[in-house]
Design an enzyme around this catalytic site. Structure first.
Site, PDB file in Angstrom:
ATOM      1  N   ARG A 113       0.845  -1.189   0.000  1.00 54.81           N
ATOM      2  CA  ARG A 113       0.000   0.000   0.000  1.00 54.81           C
ATOM      3  C   ARG A 113       0.885   1.245   0.000  1.00 54.81           C
ATOM      4  O   ARG A 113       2.101   1.125   0.086  1.00 54.81           O
ATOM      5  CB  ARG A 113      -0.907  -0.005   1.237  1.00 54.81           C
ATOM      6  CG  ARG A 113      -0.202  -0.547   2.500  1.00 54.81           C
ATOM      7  CD  ARG A 113      -0.424   0.229   3.768  1.00 54.81           C
ATOM      8  NE  ARG A 113      -0.283   1.638   3.649  1.00 54.81           N
ATOM      9  CZ  ARG A 113       0.875   2.287   3.844  1.00 54.81           C
ATOM     10  NH1 ARG A 113       1.996   1.630   4.088  1.00 54.81           N
ATOM     11  NH2 ARG A 113       0.921   3.603   3.778  1.00 54.81           N
ATOM     12  N   GLY A 114       0.263   2.390  -0.191  1.00 53.82           N
ATOM     13  CA  GLY A 114       1.063   3.604  -0.294  1.00 53.82           C
ATOM     14  C   GLY A 114       1.269   3.925  -1.763  1.00 53.82           C
ATOM     15  O   GLY A 114       1.631   3.044  -2.553  1.00 53.82           O
ATOM     16  N   ALA A 115       1.039   5.171  -2.141  1.00 54.08           N
ATOM     17  CA  ALA A 115       1.042   5.530  -3.565  1.00 54.08           C
ATOM     18  C   ALA A 115       2.301   5.083  -4.320  1.00 54.08           C
ATOM     19  O   ALA A 115       2.202   4.376  -5.335  1.00 54.08           O
ATOM     20  CB  ALA A 115       0.818   7.036  -3.703  1.00 54.08           C
ATOM     21  N   ARG A 141      -7.216   0.065  -7.096  1.00 58.50           N
ATOM     22  CA  ARG A 141      -7.424   1.164  -6.151  1.00 58.50           C
ATOM     23  C   ARG A 141      -7.405   2.469  -6.949  1.00 58.50           C
ATOM     24  O   ARG A 141      -6.469   2.715  -7.693  1.00 58.50           O
ATOM     25  CB  ARG A 141      -6.340   1.201  -5.054  1.00 58.50           C
ATOM     26  CG  ARG A 141      -6.370  -0.027  -4.146  1.00 58.50           C
ATOM     27  CD  ARG A 141      -5.456   0.140  -2.950  1.00 58.50           C
ATOM     28  NE  ARG A 141      -6.022   1.095  -1.982  1.00 58.50           N
ATOM     29  CZ  ARG A 141      -5.352   1.582  -0.949  1.00 58.50           C
ATOM     30  NH1 ARG A 141      -4.065   1.253  -0.772  1.00 58.50           N
ATOM     31  NH2 ARG A 141      -5.913   2.413  -0.091  1.00 58.50           N
ATOM     32  N   GLN A 176      -2.908   2.453   9.925  1.00 60.82           N
ATOM     33  CA  GLN A 176      -1.564   2.424   9.356  1.00 60.82           C
ATOM     34  C   GLN A 176      -0.557   3.148  10.254  1.00 60.82           C
ATOM     35  O   GLN A 176       0.614   2.795  10.295  1.00 60.82           O
ATOM     36  CB  GLN A 176      -1.539   3.078   7.962  1.00 60.82           C
ATOM     37  CG  GLN A 176      -2.244   2.289   6.866  1.00 60.82           C
ATOM     38  CD  GLN A 176      -3.693   2.724   6.665  1.00 60.82           C
ATOM     39  OE1 GLN A 176      -4.393   3.023   7.649  1.00 60.82           O
ATOM     40  NE2 GLN A 176      -4.161   2.733   5.439  1.00 60.82           N
ATOM     41  N   ASP A 183      -1.511  10.938  -1.841  1.00 61.84           N
ATOM     42  CA  ASP A 183      -1.802   9.891  -2.827  1.00 61.84           C
ATOM     43  C   ASP A 183      -2.062  10.483  -4.199  1.00 61.84           C
ATOM     44  O   ASP A 183      -1.959   9.790  -5.217  1.00 61.84           O
ATOM     45  CB  ASP A 183      -3.004   9.052  -2.354  1.00 61.84           C
ATOM     46  CG  ASP A 183      -2.632   8.258  -1.126  1.00 61.84           C
ATOM     47  OD1 ASP A 183      -2.707   8.804  -0.008  1.00 61.84           O
ATOM     48  OD2 ASP A 183      -2.223   7.088  -1.286  1.00 61.84           O
ATOM     49  N   ASN A 209      -5.087  12.705   0.538  1.00 63.04           N
ATOM     50  CA  ASN A 209      -4.330  11.811   1.416  1.00 63.04           C
ATOM     51  C   ASN A 209      -5.316  11.043   2.282  1.00 63.04           C
ATOM     52  O   ASN A 209      -6.534  11.213   2.186  1.00 63.04           O
ATOM     53  CB  ASN A 209      -3.338  12.627   2.253  1.00 63.04           C
ATOM     54  CG  ASN A 209      -2.264  11.761   2.905  1.00 63.04           C
ATOM     55  OD1 ASN A 209      -1.611  10.958   2.238  1.00 63.04           O
ATOM     56  ND2 ASN A 209      -2.102  11.915   4.195  1.00 63.04           N
ATOM     57  N   LYS A 210      -4.779  10.179   3.130  1.00 64.55           N
ATOM     58  CA  LYS A 210      -5.622   9.327   3.967  1.00 64.55           C
ATOM     59  C   LYS A 210      -6.699  10.101   4.706  1.00 64.55           C
ATOM     60  O   LYS A 210      -6.440  11.210   5.200  1.00 64.55           O
ATOM     61  CB  LYS A 210      -4.733   8.590   4.984  1.00 64.55           C
ATOM     62  CG  LYS A 210      -5.425   7.594   5.875  1.00 64.55           C
ATOM     63  CD  LYS A 210      -6.262   6.584   5.147  1.00 64.55           C
ATOM     64  CE  LYS A 210      -5.480   5.868   4.085  1.00 64.55           C
ATOM     65  NZ  LYS A 210      -6.302   5.087   3.144  1.00 64.55           N
TER      66      LYS A 210
END
Ligand SMILES: CSC[C@H]1O[C@H](OP(=O)(O)O)[C@H](O)[C@@H]1O
Length: 368
Positions: free
Chosen positions: A53-55, A90, A202, A243, A253-254
């Site tokens: 995960r993570g861009a 995603r 996270q 992201d 972002n998150k």
């Protein structure tokens, strides 16, 4: 980055030159394990299930997913189908589309006999570039932290971060945590408030794991504590990841990042966003209107997993069975709440002129 004395990246190619290994982030911090991806489908599932995960890391995994596809079948339609499957995993992190377009355009223009080797070489280049970009973000951001430390005459610099934008979100170094690693290694006295980051936690599970392994002082806090900390002067600056950032500096972002930006703005706390150029979507300006926000399974809200006393990883229900839930994965912080963007090419204003000065070659692509 080091885990128990051993250097790791989040993704790497097997000695067989075909299979791809990744750190399984769904088991951290309780268990360190790796997964082997042997097909484009397995790469797609690893992204969808947030094993990776993570861009930046999603982009690198997508690139290797196309390389795995090209091993299976080098035909145009197969490559295009694999690209579509990987892209659909995603929707929010623009690095995925960027990496898939970069590899697929190269493949579809190449002779069939060259496609497999080309795909692996380009995926490796994307991974190598990401690592270098993130380290450069670390250097550029560490200068900001050092400036705060100088103004505090050696007192500890307190930084708040949200979600995980450390080396686990990229190939190595990370984005928001890279300046923290570089500053800490240069001897700056700092401490990090780690937002737990509901619902996937996270921060509590991955950022805390990273900082503990790196020996960086940190305190895990509930997401809702950030405003209180800033109101009481306990945060010197906020650094988060992204992201997808628009050419005008709006930052996706998150979920929960926007609320931290509002609290920071209200309390005069500098709010920085660390990102590589591959996370900028040059085709849009208005993030609130144009960035697709992933909505994941409500089960990630109604249930939580953790480690039982006997060491087993278990999932338990948090909410009444009859209560519906929704699980928005991201939100958008308008550029006016962003103090500056920390990129691999330098630090700039969260604006079209700021980003354009650092990436002049990118200003062409745009749609109203
Ligand atoms: C800069 S990538 C890190 C970024 O990705 C996280 O989202 P997710 O864990 O769902 O992939 C979060 O937005 C982080 O800031």
């Amino acid at each position: 980055m080091r885990i128990e004395g051993r250097d790791y990246k989040t993704i790497w190619l097997d000695a067989d030159g075909r299979r791809v290994h990744v750190v399984d982030q769904t088991l951290l911090p309780h268990r360190f394990a790796t997964r082997t991806l042997a097909s484009a489908g397995e790469a797609a599932r690893a992204i969808a299930d947030m094993i990776v995960r993570g861009a930046p890391l999603i982009g690198a995994t997508g690139a290797y997913g196309l390389a795995l596809a090209a091993r299976e079948n080098v035909g145009d339609s197969y490559i295009e189908a694999a690209r579509a499957e990987l892209l659909a995993t995603r929707p929010t992190a623009v690095n995925l589309r960027w990496a898939l377009d970069r590899v697929s355009s190269l493949l579809l223009a190449a002779p069939l006999s060259e496609r497999s080797a080309l795909a692996y070489a380009e995926a490796a280049r994307i991974a190598e570039e990401d690592e270098a970009c993130c380290e450069a973000i670390g250097v550029n951001g560490a200068a900001i932290i050092a400036g705060v430390a100088a103004r505090k005459a050696g007192d500890t610099v307190n930084i708040l971060t949200h979600c995980n934008a450390g080396w686990l979100c990229a190939v190595d170094w990370g984005t928001a945590l890279a300046p923290i690693y570089k500053a800490a290694r240069a001897g700056v006295a700092l401490h990090v408030y780690v937002d737990e980051t509901r619902p996937r936690n996270q921060g509590a599970s991955l950022t805390a794991f990273e900082l503990l392994n790196e020996g960086v002082a940190h305190t895990v806090v509930a997401d809702n504590a950030g405003g209180h900390l800033m109101q009481h002067g306990m945060v010197d600056l906020v650094i988060v990841g992204s992201d997808r950032t628009t050419r005008a500096g709006d930052v996706c972002n998150k979920i929960g990042t926007y609320l931290k930006a509002l609290a920071a703005h209200e309390n005069g706390v500098p709010f920085y966003v660390a990102l590589p150029g591959s996370t900028v979507d040059w085709s849009i300006r208005d993030g609130v209107k144009d960035i697709p926000i992933e909505e994941r399974s409500p089960r990630e809200v109604t249930h939580i997993s953790g480690q039982a006393e006997n060491g087993d990883i278990v999932e338990v229900r948090l909410t009444p069975k009859g209560s519906p839930a929704r699980n928005f994965g991201f939100d958008v912080t308008p550029s006016r709440f962003v103090t500056a963007l920390i990129t691999e090419r330098g630090v700039c204003e969260a604006s079209e002129s700021g980003l354009g000065a650092l990436y002049p070659e990118k200003l062409g692509a745009f749609r109203e």
